[in-house]
Design a protein around this motif. Structure first.
Motif, PDB file in Angstrom:
ATOM      1  N   SER A 210     -18.605  18.608  -6.100  1.00 38.32           N
ATOM      2  CA  SER A 210     -17.604  17.552  -6.097  1.00 38.32           C
ATOM      3  C   SER A 210     -16.565  17.840  -7.167  1.00 38.32           C
ATOM      4  CB  SER A 210     -18.270  16.190  -6.333  1.00 38.32           C
ATOM      5  OG  SER A 210     -19.088  16.236  -7.487  1.00 38.32           O
ATOM      6  N   CYS A 211     -15.526  17.029  -7.176  1.00 40.72           N
ATOM      7  CA  CYS A 211     -14.455  17.173  -8.163  1.00 40.72           C
ATOM      8  C   CYS A 211     -14.792  16.373  -9.414  1.00 40.72           C
ATOM      9  CB  CYS A 211     -13.135  16.651  -7.596  1.00 40.72           C
ATOM     10  SG  CYS A 211     -12.663  17.332  -5.995  1.00 40.72           S
ATOM     11  N   LEU A 212     -14.271  16.814 -10.533  1.00 43.11           N
ATOM     12  CA  LEU A 212     -14.381  16.013 -11.748  1.00 43.11           C
ATOM     13  C   LEU A 212     -13.786  14.636 -11.496  1.00 43.11           C
ATOM     14  CD1 LEU A 212     -15.109  15.846 -14.779  1.00 43.11           C
ATOM     15  CD2 LEU A 212     -12.796  16.689 -15.273  1.00 43.11           C
ATOM     16  N   TRP A 213     -12.626  14.612 -10.838  1.00 44.10           N
ATOM     17  CA  TRP A 213     -11.967  13.370 -10.418  1.00 44.10           C
ATOM     18  C   TRP A 213     -10.913  13.746  -9.392  1.00 44.10           C
ATOM     19  CZ3 TRP A 213      -6.758  11.594 -11.801  1.00 44.10           C
ATOM     20  CH2 TRP A 213      -6.478  10.291 -11.358  1.00 44.10           C
ATOM     21  N   THR A 214     -10.784  12.928  -8.372  1.00 45.60           N
ATOM     22  CA  THR A 214      -9.756  13.199  -7.378  1.00 45.60           C
ATOM     23  C   THR A 214      -9.271  11.910  -6.747  1.00 45.60           C
ATOM     24  OG1 THR A 214      -9.168  14.516  -5.430  1.00 45.60           O
ATOM     25  CG2 THR A 214     -11.355  13.515  -5.436  1.00 45.60           C
ATOM     26  N   ILE A 215      -8.019  11.896  -6.349  1.00 47.67           N
ATOM     27  CA  ILE A 215      -7.468  10.769  -5.610  1.00 47.67           C
ATOM     28  C   ILE A 215      -7.154  11.177  -4.173  1.00 47.67           C
ATOM     29  CG2 ILE A 215      -6.546   9.545  -7.601  1.00 47.67           C
ATOM     30  CD1 ILE A 215      -3.817  10.826  -7.002  1.00 47.67           C
ATOM     31  N   PHE A 216      -7.185  12.486  -3.905  1.00 50.59           N
ATOM     32  CA  PHE A 216      -6.874  13.001  -2.578  1.00 50.59           C
ATOM     33  C   PHE A 216      -8.097  13.662  -1.959  1.00 50.59           C
ATOM     34  CE2 PHE A 216      -2.717  13.428  -4.901  1.00 50.59           C
ATOM     35  CZ  PHE A 216      -2.081  12.387  -4.251  1.00 50.59           C
TER      36      PHE A 216
END
Length: 228
Positions: A210-216
């Protein structure tokens, strides 16, 4: 007076543009940082991530020994799904945006601004499918039973429940297709927590890439684009 106003307005616009730039740059780089890059687990249960090009859903088996989703997310709440629909896709998002924007052509500026404000209610959009076809917009992920239990806990904790502990169907006749329904959810959509942030956190919760953080959705699918 006018000159002073223009001066402050110019500074405000400059700062605002810089903040937008920082926001999108942070989102880009954070989405490229991988959490759980090499998960090791028995490949016991197949889940999927699915995107429509903007929004990511988590897809799970409708029924397993661990959970029977159909007991709470009832086929009767859809237009025509039945027991031949073996998969359930779930996604989190802004309730009013969901209900008033079934197609992107229906998008209104007011709905978009309300959604990113972080002040409105949220909903879970659930959709039953008879079959799932893996392609560029749908990726299979094999996880262990223990990890699936973690995912179940994460997803169930995203729903609001009534006093009896049951999921609450949104009071609306809106459907995107014959197999979907909306349920009340916890939390509020914002520029920091989007539908894709929710899906990415679901993957984190069960120990997957997974991503550290994502909005997309892009960052999520980059983690799986070269892997089966």
């Amino acid at each position: 007076m006018n000159k002073r106003f223009l001066k402050y307005a110019s500074k405000f616009c400059t700062v605002f543009i810089l903040l937008i730039g920082v926001y999108f740059l942070t989102a880009f780089f954070a989405s490229r940082i991988t959490v759980n890059p090499n998960p090791t687990n028995p490949k016991e249960i197949a889940i999927y991530i699915m995107t429509n090009g903007v929004h990511t859903d988590i897809v799970v088996p409708a029924v397993t020994a661990q959970v029977n989703w159909t007991k709470e997310i009832r086929y009767q709440n859809t237009l025509a799904a039945d027991s031949t629909y073996r998969y359930l896709a779930m996604g989190w998002g802004d309730k009013k945006f969901y209900l008033e924007t079934p197609e992107f052509s229906d998008l209104k500026l007011s709905n978009g601004l309300r959604a990113i404000s972080g002040l409105s209610a949220s909903a879970m959009h659930t959709t039953y499918y008879q079959n799932i076809q893996e392609d560029t917009r749908c990726k299979k992920i094999m996880i262990s039973k223990a990890q699936y239990q973690q995912l179940i806990h994460y997803i169930l904790n995203s729903f609001k429940k009534n006093k009896e502990g049951h999921l609450i169907k949104v009071k609306s006749n809106v459907h995107y297709d014959i197999g979907d329904a909306f349920y009340e959810a916890k939390g509020s959509y914002s520029i920091f927590k989007t539908c894709n942030t929710w899906a990415n956190a679901a993957l984190k919760a069960c120990g997957q890439r997974s991503c550290l953080w994502t909005i997309f959705d892009t960052g999520i699918f980059l983690k799986y684009s070269l892997r089966k």
